[in-house]
Design a protein around this motif. Structure first.
Motif, mmCIF file in Angstrom:
data_model
loop_
_atom_site.group_PDB
_atom_site.id
_atom_site.type_symbol
_atom_site.label_atom_id
_atom_site.label_comp_id
_atom_site.label_asym_id
_atom_site.label_seq_id
_atom_site.Cartn_x
_atom_site.Cartn_y
_atom_site.Cartn_z
ATOM 1 N N GLY A 51 0.893 -1.246 0.156
ATOM 2 C CA GLY A 51 0.066 0.085 -0.105
ATOM 3 C C GLY A 51 0.850 1.199 0.079
ATOM 4 N N ALA A 52 1.777 1.277 0.998
ATOM 5 C CA ALA A 52 2.582 2.359 0.758
ATOM 6 C C ALA A 52 3.475 2.555 -0.397
ATOM 7 C CB ALA A 52 3.784 2.180 1.967
ATOM 8 N N HIS A 53 4.090 1.499 -0.999
ATOM 9 C CA HIS A 53 4.664 1.611 -2.359
ATOM 10 C C HIS A 53 3.740 1.955 -3.370
ATOM 11 C CE1 HIS A 53 7.881 -0.110 -0.150
ATOM 12 N NE2 HIS A 53 8.662 -0.173 -1.010
ATOM 13 N N THR A 54 2.243 1.576 -3.265
ATOM 14 C CA THR A 54 1.522 1.750 -4.311
ATOM 15 C C THR A 54 1.229 3.345 -4.237
ATOM 16 O OG1 THR A 54 0.509 -0.236 -4.300
ATOM 17 C CG2 THR A 54 -0.769 1.263 -5.229
ATOM 18 N N LEU A 55 1.064 3.800 -2.994
ATOM 19 C CA LEU A 55 0.887 5.420 -2.749
ATOM 20 C C LEU A 55 1.611 6.163 -3.633
ATOM 21 C CD1 LEU A 55 -0.356 7.811 -1.159
ATOM 22 C CD2 LEU A 55 1.462 7.567 0.415
ATOM 23 N N THR A 56 2.857 5.715 -3.907
ATOM 24 C CA THR A 56 3.738 6.443 -4.835
ATOM 25 C C THR A 56 3.345 6.646 -6.260
ATOM 26 O OG1 THR A 56 5.254 4.892 -5.328
ATOM 27 C CG2 THR A 56 5.886 6.041 -3.471
ATOM 28 N N THR A 57 2.429 5.900 -6.711
ATOM 29 C CA THR A 57 2.064 5.614 -8.025
ATOM 30 C C THR A 57 0.722 6.852 -8.119
ATOM 31 O OG1 THR A 57 0.341 4.210 -7.615
ATOM 32 C CG2 THR A 57 2.552 3.591 -8.484
ATOM 33 N N GLN A 58 0.068 7.291 -7.064
ATOM 34 C CA GLN A 58 -0.943 8.196 -6.774
ATOM 35 C C GLN A 58 -0.340 9.452 -6.459
ATOM 36 O OE1 GLN A 58 -3.778 6.747 -7.539
ATOM 37 N NE2 GLN A 58 -2.443 4.913 -7.847
ATOM 38 N N ARG A 59 0.217 10.187 -7.786
ATOM 39 C CA ARG A 59 0.930 11.429 -7.667
ATOM 40 C C ARG A 59 0.035 12.622 -6.974
ATOM 41 N NH1 ARG A 59 5.552 9.167 -7.613
ATOM 42 N NH2 ARG A 59 6.736 10.771 -8.574
ATOM 43 N N ASP A 60 -1.127 12.857 -7.197
ATOM 44 C CA ASP A 60 -1.840 13.615 -6.614
ATOM 45 C C ASP A 60 -1.882 13.507 -5.244
ATOM 46 O OD1 ASP A 60 -2.176 15.194 -9.164
ATOM 47 O OD2 ASP A 60 -4.031 14.319 -9.524
ATOM 48 N N LEU A 61 -2.315 12.445 -4.500
ATOM 49 C CA LEU A 61 -2.529 12.185 -3.334
ATOM 50 C C LEU A 61 -0.953 12.109 -2.601
ATOM 51 C CD1 LEU A 61 -4.059 11.241 -0.834
ATOM 52 C CD2 LEU A 61 -3.567 8.943 -1.680
#
Length: 194
Positions: free
Chosen positions: A15-25
Motif C-alpha cells: 500500500g505504501a509503495h502503491t501510494l507513490t503511483t498516486q501522484r496527486d495524493l
C-alpha cells in the motif's frame, strides 16, 4: 493467524509503495506533512509492513502450511536460475549503466522475476499470496510508470559499461550470499543441492 498477519503486512508494505503511483495524493501528503515527514512516515509504514510479512510468513510456515499444489523439482531449479538475473537487475537499478538503459526499470524487472520464479517453486497458499502480491504490484507499478506525467525523483546519472560490470559482480556475490547463507539460515529452505 500467521497468514492474516502476513496479509496485513502486504497491505501496509505494498500500500505504501502503491501510494507513490498516486501522484496527486502523494503531493497532498507531502504538502501536509512536509517532505521529511512524508519520507519518515513512508519508511515507518514500509518497515512495519515488512516486519509483519516476515513474522506472519514464518509463523504460517511453522504452524499453518496449506498446500495447494506440489511444484515439480524442475520448477524449483528454474526459480534458482531466475534469481541470478533478478538480483543483478536489482543491483543495476542503483549502479546505472547499459543494463539500466536497456531495461528502463531494472528494480521492477528484478522483483517480477523474483516473484514469478518463487510462484513457480512454491505451491502453498501463503507463498502464492506473498509472491503473487509482489508480482501484481510490480506489474501495476510498471504500468503506472508509463502513465505518469511527472518524472518522479531527480534522475540518477547513468554510467557506462563499468557500472554494468560492477552490477554483475555485486549481483553474483549477493546471489551466492542469498543462496548459501540467507535463504537456508533465515528462511529455513536450502537453495543449492535441494
Amino acid at each position: 493467524m500467521g497468514l492474516l498477519v502476513m496479509i496485513a503486512g502486504l497491505v501496509l508494505f505494498l500500500g505504501a509503495h502503491t501510494l507513490t503511483t498516486q501522484r496527486d495524493l502523494r503531493a497532498r501528503l507531502i504538502a501536509a506533512m512536509g517532505e521529511g515527514g512524508y519520507k519518515i512516515g513512508y519508511a515507518l509504514v514500509s518497515l512495519a509492513g515488512l516486519a509483519l510479512i516476515v513474522w506472519g510468513f514464518s509463523h504460517y510456515r511453522a504452524s499453518g502450511w496449506i498446500e495447494v499444489w506440489s511444484p515439480p523439482k524442475a520448477l524449483k531449479h528454474l526459480n534458482t536460475a531466475l534469481m541470478l538475473p533478478a538480483v543483478i537487475l536489482v543491483v543495476a537499478a542503483y549502479l546505472r549503466g547499459r543494463i539500466y538503459t536497456a531495461v528502463k526499470h531494472p528494480m521492477l524487472a528484478g522483483v517480477k522475476l523474483w516473484a514469478f520464479g518463487h510462484l513457480l517453486a512454491n505451491g502453498d497458499l501463503g507463498g502464492i499470496i506473498l509472491f503473487g502480491s509482489f508480482l501484481a504490484w510490480a506489474v501495476f507499478d510498471r504500468i503506472s510508470l508509463k502513465r505518469r506525467a511527472d518524472p518522479g525523483a531527480p534522475p540518477i546519472p547513468v554510467g557506462g559499461i563499468t557500472n554494468d560490470l560492477i552490477a554483475v559482480a555485486v549481483g553474483i556475490v549477493a546471489y551466492l550470499a542469498l543462496a548459501f547463507a540467507f535463504h537456508p539460515v533465515v528462511i529455513g529452505v536450502p537453495v543449492m543441492g535441494a
